[in-house]
Write a protein that holds these residues in place. Structure first.
Motif, PDB file in Angstrom:
ATOM      1  N   ARG A  13       0.855  -1.187   0.000  1.00  0.00           N
ATOM      2  CA  ARG A  13       0.000   0.000   0.000  1.00  0.00           C
ATOM      3  C   ARG A  13       0.883   1.227   0.000  1.00  0.00           C
ATOM      4  NH1 ARG A  13      -5.118  -1.996   1.602  1.00  0.00           N
ATOM      5  NH2 ARG A  13      -4.710  -4.213   1.852  1.00  0.00           N
ATOM      6  N   PHE A  14       0.393   2.269  -0.660  1.00  0.00           N
ATOM      7  CA  PHE A  14       1.157   3.515  -0.644  1.00  0.00           C
ATOM      8  C   PHE A  14       0.213   4.697  -0.768  1.00  0.00           C
ATOM      9  CE2 PHE A  14       3.356   7.111  -2.451  1.00  0.00           C
ATOM     10  CZ  PHE A  14       4.448   7.200  -1.581  1.00  0.00           C
ATOM     11  N   ALA A  15       0.509   5.744  -0.008  1.00  0.00           N
ATOM     12  CA  ALA A  15      -0.261   6.991  -0.094  1.00  0.00           C
ATOM     13  C   ALA A  15       0.724   8.159  -0.133  1.00  0.00           C
ATOM     14  CB  ALA A  15      -1.187   7.131   1.108  1.00  0.00           C
ATOM     15  N   TYR A  16       0.441   9.138  -1.008  1.00  0.00           N
ATOM     16  CA  TYR A  16       1.144  10.423  -0.946  1.00  0.00           C
ATOM     17  C   TYR A  16       0.371  11.263   0.059  1.00  0.00           C
ATOM     18  CZ  TYR A  16       3.481   9.255  -5.395  1.00  0.00           C
ATOM     19  OH  TYR A  16       4.227   8.670  -6.388  1.00  0.00           O
ATOM     20  N   ARG A  17       0.956  11.519   1.195  1.00  0.00           N
ATOM     21  CA  ARG A  17       0.230  12.109   2.331  1.00  0.00           C
ATOM     22  C   ARG A  17      -1.082  11.347   2.541  1.00  0.00           C
ATOM     23  NH1 ARG A  17       0.874  16.857  -0.277  1.00  0.00           N
ATOM     24  NH2 ARG A  17       2.974  16.444  -0.812  1.00  0.00           N
ATOM     25  N   ASP A  18      -2.245  11.992   2.358  1.00  0.00           N
ATOM     26  CA  ASP A  18      -3.487  11.259   2.635  1.00  0.00           C
ATOM     27  C   ASP A  18      -4.120  10.707   1.358  1.00  0.00           C
ATOM     28  OD1 ASP A  18      -4.095  13.701   1.643  1.00  0.00           O
ATOM     29  OD2 ASP A  18      -5.678  14.174   3.085  1.00  0.00           O
ATOM     30  N   VAL A  21      -2.699   5.711  -3.242  1.00  0.00           N
ATOM     31  CA  VAL A  21      -2.387   5.488  -4.658  1.00  0.00           C
ATOM     32  C   VAL A  21      -2.283   4.000  -4.974  1.00  0.00           C
ATOM     33  CG1 VAL A  21      -0.639   5.862  -6.437  1.00  0.00           C
ATOM     34  CG2 VAL A  21      -1.288   7.737  -4.939  1.00  0.00           C
ATOM     35  N   LEU A  22      -1.722   3.219  -4.063  1.00  0.00           N
ATOM     36  CA  LEU A  22      -1.657   1.767  -4.267  1.00  0.00           C
ATOM     37  C   LEU A  22      -2.329   1.091  -3.090  1.00  0.00           C
ATOM     38  CD1 LEU A  22       1.988   1.467  -5.605  1.00  0.00           C
ATOM     39  CD2 LEU A  22      -0.117   1.207  -6.922  1.00  0.00           C
ATOM     40  N   ASP A  23      -3.151   0.093  -3.426  1.00  0.00           N
ATOM     41  CA  ASP A  23      -4.047  -0.450  -2.422  1.00  0.00           C
ATOM     42  C   ASP A  23      -4.007  -1.983  -2.426  1.00  0.00           C
ATOM     43  OD1 ASP A  23      -6.003  -0.750  -0.578  1.00  0.00           O
ATOM     44  OD2 ASP A  23      -7.655  -0.123  -1.864  1.00  0.00           O
ATOM     45  N   GLY A  24      -2.994  -2.525  -1.746  1.00  0.00           N
ATOM     46  CA  GLY A  24      -2.937  -3.987  -1.610  1.00  0.00           C
ATOM     47  C   GLY A  24      -2.466  -4.699  -2.860  1.00  0.00           C
ATOM     48  N   VAL A  25      -1.315  -4.276  -3.398  1.00  0.00           N
ATOM     49  CA  VAL A  25      -0.791  -4.891  -4.621  1.00  0.00           C
ATOM     50  C   VAL A  25       0.186  -6.015  -4.266  1.00  0.00           C
ATOM     51  CG1 VAL A  25       0.592  -4.498  -6.695  1.00  0.00           C
ATOM     52  CG2 VAL A  25      -1.077  -2.773  -5.953  1.00  0.00           C
ATOM     53  N   SER A  26      -0.050  -7.206  -4.822  1.00  0.00           N
ATOM     54  CA  SER A  26       0.838  -8.354  -4.616  1.00  0.00           C
ATOM     55  C   SER A  26       1.125  -9.025  -5.955  1.00  0.00           C
ATOM     56  CB  SER A  26       0.180  -9.412  -3.718  1.00  0.00           C
ATOM     57  OG  SER A  26      -0.200  -8.863  -2.490  1.00  0.00           O
TER      58      SER A  26
END
Ligand code: ADP
Ligand code: MG
Length: 269
Positions: A13-18, A21-26
């Protein structure tokens, strides 16, 4: 190809501040594999490349290269394993092409940071293979977009990485140079077992040159598999939200994708 994952993402998972952008990528990429990252603009492809190169850290989840968590790598050691061809490269200082390509040797240099014969050889060989040897003495910032891109690819090859990440490497190139770059990349993956992770928009090139594709949509992995399995009419329509025609090319035996626009709309209404 040995079935050994060299790159592994687990629930990243990744977020730029709030802004998530990426949500549970495997997914996993095997050693020597040619792997494509596809999806619409804004779906998170470049962010994924920045995470894989260690420039960004995931907000949650795990990324490993060669079985080792990215967070545990000293930067120079990671740079010996992973090279990046970013979407755009701007260098303000007037470096020559040879100097730019030699930058790829930085993670291999000894304590004093001087280049040796081996470094110059690696740079020259990379320039020959990407067709930029003639440009060696030119200023990088004076080159055309396509020439710059080939120089940046040469810099990444001079780095002699195990994993090469390329973010839309051929978008500014003409069709001949596109083919030359993909032929070169394919040869490197076959000859040296180099692992390629390529972001690209051209579905036809992806089907021609890449062995497995991951489609991202809104930061989630929508589909992942060989082009034969995932380049379906339904997947492409759902991911890109446009109508296409998918067919097998008689000459190459690969799938081709043709945008339909509104041309066939009349026959559907
Ligand atoms: P892609 O490469 O698939 O076009 P990106 O990874 O560049 O997608 O961008 C994914 C999303 O993250 C987009 O909504 C974009 O606006 C946002 N984004 C990208 N870089 C930044 C940044 N540095 N700060 C804030 N938001 C960003
Ligand atoms: Mg991008």
């Amino acid at each position: 190809m040995s079935r050994e994952p060299v790159v592994r993402l687990e629930d990243v998972r990744f977020a730029y501040r709030d802004r998530s952008v990426l949500d549970g990528v495997s997914f996993e990429v095997e050693r020597g594999e040619r792997f494509g990252l596809l999806g619409p603009t804004g779906s998170g492809k470049s962010t994924l490349v920045r995470l894989l190169s260690g420039v960004l850290r995931p907000s949650a989840g795990r990324i490993s290269v060669g079985g080792r968590d990215l967070g545990g790598y000293p930067p120079a050691e990671l740079a010996r394993r992973v090279a990046v061809v970013p979407q755009e490269t701007a260098l303000d200082f007037p470096f020559s092409v040879l100097e730019v390509v030699l930058m790829g040797r930085a993670p291999h240099l000894g304590g004093f940071g001087f280049e040796g014969d081996r470094d110059v050889e690696a740079a020259e060989s990379a320039m020959t293979r990407t067709g930029v040897a003639d440009l060696a003495g030119r200023f990088f910032h004076e080159l055309s977009g396509g020439e710059k891109q080939r120089v940046v690819i040469a810099r990444a090859l001079a780095q002699e990485p195990e994993v090469l990440l390329l973010d839309e490497p051929t978008t500014s190139l003409d069709i001949r140079h596109v083919v030359e770059i993909f032929e070169l990349l394919s040869a490197l993956s076959r000859e040296r077992g180099m692992t390629l992770v390529v972001v690209l928009h051209d579905l036809n090139l992806a089907a021609l040159y890449l062995q497995r594709l991951a489609f991202l949509k809104h930061g989630r992995l929508y589909a992942c598999g060989p082009p034969e399995e995932v380049m379906t009419y339904r997947t492409i329509r759902d991911v890109y939200e446009t109508d296409v025609y998918v067919h097998r090319n008689d000459l190459t035996g690969r799938l081709n994708v043709l945008p339909l626009g509104s041309v066939t709309a009349g026959s559907r209404t």
